[in-house]
Design an enzyme around this catalytic site. Sequence first.
Site, mmCIF file in Angstrom:
data_model
loop_
_atom_site.group_PDB
_atom_site.id
_atom_site.type_symbol
_atom_site.label_atom_id
_atom_site.label_comp_id
_atom_site.label_asym_id
_atom_site.label_seq_id
_atom_site.Cartn_x
_atom_site.Cartn_y
_atom_site.Cartn_z
ATOM 1 N N ASP A 13 0.766 -1.357 0.007
ATOM 2 C CA ASP A 13 -0.109 0.112 0.111
ATOM 3 C C ASP A 13 0.790 1.333 -0.078
ATOM 4 O O ASP A 13 0.460 2.379 0.493
ATOM 5 C CB ASP A 13 -0.914 0.211 1.208
ATOM 6 N N LYS A 16 2.388 2.049 -4.927
ATOM 7 C CA LYS A 16 3.106 1.779 -6.155
ATOM 8 C C LYS A 16 2.384 2.020 -7.353
ATOM 9 O O LYS A 16 2.816 2.146 -8.541
ATOM 10 C CB LYS A 16 3.231 0.169 -6.068
ATOM 11 N N GLY A 40 -4.241 -4.222 -4.483
ATOM 12 C CA GLY A 40 -5.334 -3.042 -4.705
ATOM 13 C C GLY A 40 -4.676 -1.921 -5.097
ATOM 14 O O GLY A 40 -4.080 -1.415 -4.122
ATOM 15 N N HIS A 41 -4.649 -1.467 -6.242
ATOM 16 C CA HIS A 41 -3.745 -0.261 -6.620
ATOM 17 C C HIS A 41 -4.741 0.961 -6.903
ATOM 18 O O HIS A 41 -5.623 0.698 -7.922
ATOM 19 C CB HIS A 41 -2.783 -0.697 -7.866
ATOM 20 N N GLN A 225 1.755 -5.928 -3.055
ATOM 21 C CA GLN A 225 2.288 -6.181 -1.748
ATOM 22 C C GLN A 225 3.586 -5.315 -1.526
ATOM 23 O O GLN A 225 3.970 -4.609 -2.047
ATOM 24 C CB GLN A 225 2.034 -7.591 -1.074
ATOM 25 N N THR A 302 -9.886 -4.614 0.908
ATOM 26 C CA THR A 302 -10.985 -4.958 1.780
ATOM 27 C C THR A 302 -11.557 -3.854 2.824
ATOM 28 O O THR A 302 -12.294 -4.187 3.404
ATOM 29 C CB THR A 302 -10.107 -5.759 2.953
ATOM 30 N N ASP A 334 2.685 14.637 1.754
ATOM 31 C CA ASP A 334 1.751 15.497 2.306
ATOM 32 C C ASP A 334 0.903 15.444 3.598
ATOM 33 O O ASP A 334 0.635 16.228 4.206
ATOM 34 C CB ASP A 334 0.746 15.529 1.078
#
Length: 430
Positions: A13, A16, A40-41, A225, A302, A334
């Site tokens: 997370d 990437k 999940g990108h 991952q 998720t 940020d």
Amino acid sequence: MSNIVVVGAQWGDEGKGKVVDLLAEQSKWVVRYQGGNNAGHTLVVDGRKVVLHLVPSGILQPACTCVIGNGVVVNPAVLLEELDELAALGHSVTPDRLVLSSEAHLILPWHLALDRARESALGDKRIGTTGKGIGPAYEDKVGRRGLRVADLFDRDALASRIREVLPENNRRLTEWYGEPPIVLEDVVDSLGPVADRLRPYARPATRLLYEACKRGEPVLFEGAQGTFLDVDHGTYPFVTSSNTVAGSACAGAGVGPTAITDVIGIAKAYCTRVGSGPFPTELDNELGEKIRTIGQEFGATTGRPRRCGWFDVPLLRHAVMVNGMTELALTKLDILSGLGPIQVGMAYRLGGRVIEDVPAGAAALERVEIDYEVFPGWDADLSRVRAWGELPAACRNYVAALEHHVGVPIRLLGVGPGRESVIRREPGST
Ligand code: GDP
């Protein structure tokens, strides 16, 4: 020619997807090489959000061909759903833009059922898997019980292969976990229409990439991952079921190590982890909660809240080592605005002594104590800053210190979720 591996340098997370989308502008090919739809990108292009699970993050760059490599485990129905969702958003993915390796293994209904049954049987000892069948699919691959994309296209052979491998899986499901068995005919019937739709995408990915490399076309390898979820190099057993490190790009795409020219690690300017397992610099307090809220640290797959903590230098140094990292991109800078003083985990101690390496094994890592260094924070909103020189001095000092301690150049900084929200930097700038 540059063939770059983009790899998560923490627990996933790290952003990437955004970096791959950005770098894909200069690439001809983008290849996923491991994992499955547990990834999940999230990409934000022209203010619109697209979440990808299986399709590589180069898909929004029209000149790129994307490849789902042999090292990925593919739930065929989920892939089709993702293609439908992309089409609904105006990004129709035709077979000339997406190649599905015929050698990629399939996630099948018993993998999902076993994954969920196991996690619930583990109770409070659960790993925190996404329940998408990834682990059981890799187990079957290594146990030589798997089915691959190519198997989908021969109905008779498919049925007889499932007949061979289903009994063992059904025994586990029914006898160990008290779950209903999976019915062979149901699986074969459901795979028929799926196979018809996927057939045009299934191609010899390895050959295509080999030819592309020979022609000197740039290839980007997209990790899923992160380094510390790697099944060998991560915080075992709280890891994913594949090798996530950069070297895995070779086996998972079918290219030789000599094809790779650069490895860019992606790390957040702080640290997060989803699921169970050790997390030395975790902030299990109000500040951690604040970072979670400001950074919107909830899983793209998720929706689970991510655990948050400070940047961890020993962890990053280890990631440099196991990935052969040539460069680091630092995302979500940020989010640190307005938090007050920023801490960085500088060294690990075990039994009072500073240790050089990240200890093997979750239990030892749970016991490490951290030497922190405190850096002055900054209040300015960074989201519109696009030039290194316009960042607050405290922020530049923070980035330069991380670069110095981690030991690889930091050239790219993220200051927002959008494709345009980046700052390019000359390494060594202060
Ligand atoms: P990935 O799996 O490594 O691609 O990461 P995810 O997509 O799961 O999570 C990264 C999240 O951070 C996504 O929601 C991105 O849109 C967002 N993101 C990426 N880079 C930045 C950044 O520099 N600043 C901010 N605020 N958000 C970012």
